[in-house]
Design a protein around this motif. Sequence first.
Motif, PDB file in Angstrom:
ATOM      1  N   LEU A 339      38.159  38.853  33.319  1.00  0.00           N
ATOM      2  CA  LEU A 339      39.690  38.175  33.613  1.00  0.00           C
ATOM      3  C   LEU A 339      40.430  39.259  34.513  1.00  0.00           C
ATOM      4  CD1 LEU A 339      38.788  36.300  31.347  1.00  0.00           C
ATOM      5  CD2 LEU A 339      41.168  35.843  31.052  1.00  0.00           C
ATOM      6  N   LYS A 340      40.958  38.841  35.590  1.00  0.00           N
ATOM      7  CA  LYS A 340      41.870  39.698  36.473  1.00  0.00           C
ATOM      8  C   LYS A 340      43.208  39.884  35.848  1.00  0.00           C
ATOM      9  CE  LYS A 340      39.640  37.577  40.349  1.00  0.00           C
ATOM     10  NZ  LYS A 340      39.597  36.580  41.433  1.00  0.00           N
ATOM     11  N   THR A 341      43.640  40.869  36.009  1.00  0.00           N
ATOM     12  CA  THR A 341      45.059  41.133  35.308  1.00  0.00           C
ATOM     13  C   THR A 341      46.259  41.218  36.206  1.00  0.00           C
ATOM     14  OG1 THR A 341      44.622  43.493  35.287  1.00  0.00           O
ATOM     15  CG2 THR A 341      43.917  42.323  33.487  1.00  0.00           C
ATOM     16  N   ARG A 342      46.119  40.794  37.627  1.00  0.00           N
ATOM     17  CA  ARG A 342      47.056  40.679  38.506  1.00  0.00           C
ATOM     18  C   ARG A 342      47.230  39.434  39.365  1.00  0.00           C
ATOM     19  NH1 ARG A 342      50.545  45.420  37.774  1.00  0.00           N
ATOM     20  NH2 ARG A 342      48.930  47.140  37.528  1.00  0.00           N
ATOM     21  N   LEU A 343      48.366  38.860  39.342  1.00  0.00           N
ATOM     22  CA  LEU A 343      48.277  37.643  40.133  1.00  0.00           C
ATOM     23  C   LEU A 343      48.015  37.537  41.460  1.00  0.00           C
ATOM     24  CD1 LEU A 343      51.945  36.189  38.699  1.00  0.00           C
ATOM     25  CD2 LEU A 343      49.774  35.186  38.299  1.00  0.00           C
ATOM     26  N   ARG A 344      48.152  38.756  42.094  1.00  0.00           N
ATOM     27  CA  ARG A 344      47.715  38.541  43.599  1.00  0.00           C
ATOM     28  C   ARG A 344      46.282  38.500  43.789  1.00  0.00           C
ATOM     29  NH1 ARG A 344      49.877  43.972  42.514  1.00  0.00           N
ATOM     30  NH2 ARG A 344      48.362  45.616  42.218  1.00  0.00           N
ATOM     31  N   ASP A 345      45.533  38.900  42.790  1.00  0.00           N
ATOM     32  CA  ASP A 345      44.008  38.794  42.652  1.00  0.00           C
ATOM     33  C   ASP A 345      43.674  37.427  42.649  1.00  0.00           C
ATOM     34  OD1 ASP A 345      43.874  41.484  43.138  1.00  0.00           O
ATOM     35  OD2 ASP A 345      43.889  42.039  40.954  1.00  0.00           O
ATOM     36  N   TYR A 346      44.641  36.282  42.354  1.00  0.00           N
ATOM     37  CA  TYR A 346      44.178  34.942  42.319  1.00  0.00           C
ATOM     38  C   TYR A 346      44.212  34.176  43.562  1.00  0.00           C
ATOM     39  CZ  TYR A 346      42.983  35.332  37.493  1.00  0.00           C
ATOM     40  OH  TYR A 346      42.529  35.744  36.101  1.00  0.00           O
TER      41      TYR A 346
END
Length: 387
Positions: A339-346
């Motif tokens: 899981l990614k932990t930064r919104l910008r990575d979505y």
Amino acid sequence: MNNFTLHTPTKVLFGKGQIAQLREQLPADARVLITYGGGSVVRSGLLAQIRTELVGMTLFEFGGIEPNPAYETLMGAVELARAEKVDFLLAVGGGSVLDGTKFIAAATPYDPARDPWHILETVGSEVRSAIPLGTVLTLPATGSEMNMGAVITRKRTGDKQHFFSPFVMPRFAVLDPVLTYTLPARQVANGVVDAFIHILEQYLTYPVYAKVQDRFAEGLLLTLIEEGPKALTEPENYDVRANIMWSATMALNGLIGAGVPHDWATHMLGHELTALYGLDHAQTLAVVLPALLEAKREQKHAKLLQYAERVWDLREGREAERIDGAIAATRDFFTRMGLKTRLRDYDLGSLDIDALLGKLAEHGMTRLGEHGDIDLVQSQHIYEAAW
């Protein structure tokens, strides 16, 4: 330790082949509505197996309950249940199916002259009865199989809200780890992270000398840290799957949350991200929690140090460094689970802070956290830090 009342009436049938006991859990003359989600229960043969186990009983079926179960979809099941005079519900699936079935259970006998969405608007306080229900769990994550909560989405207005009622507590839960073998890696990861954060939101608050609850919580966290990554590489390891399944159930069945303060701000902020951007529930939690812990590190200081020592074995260095290490280790665990932990990575483009805060205000989420001190200004800072 704070005063508490704990009542967990759900009968748990845990282990391989427990589906064979399903018929014994249902009234012989019941009119049963089986609810499920997509085609996985069909493709796996589970639905056919349940039909075989219940042959001769009066059965109806309602499929298509989606992740983040939609009010609009569920109302179709309510209409079916009312028309066929259904008197028992059997939810077959993960947390979304179970949550949706709880809503069906409460909405079917609800006053037909009123909009059942009112159940959500009043957080379940007006539920006076419900159709009894049981569950066959296929995706460990939410703990919905052994609690009285549910989260429902209304697509038309972009709302995602929860309700609680003792009337929708499942009568039984069939938990067979083998049923989780074929889950996609994304769902496995989401389930582990969801359960992990359920535990943290009942544990990472402030001390009330609740040693039993703390030790239970820490044991569950360590189990998920040890077994979560294994489930991604050893999908048919029964012992791994069994420990994850039971951890997810224990994470939110009331045991570790009895007599201790709770902080559900991560979930409340995450719900608005799911409603606005369609992110998976666990994805939103994985981006919000580290930012929230950083923002509230002073208020959570004592428990963060305990978490650092007992869960991550961080015992050396200054207190601030140990807290930094615990937050970093938490973020790293989510990353290891995929899981990614930064919104910008979505690939969201940009963050519509005004829309998110507007929904929080509309839903009355303006005093969140164990101290009620996360207002809209604090929520904005947390969203921005999660970017």
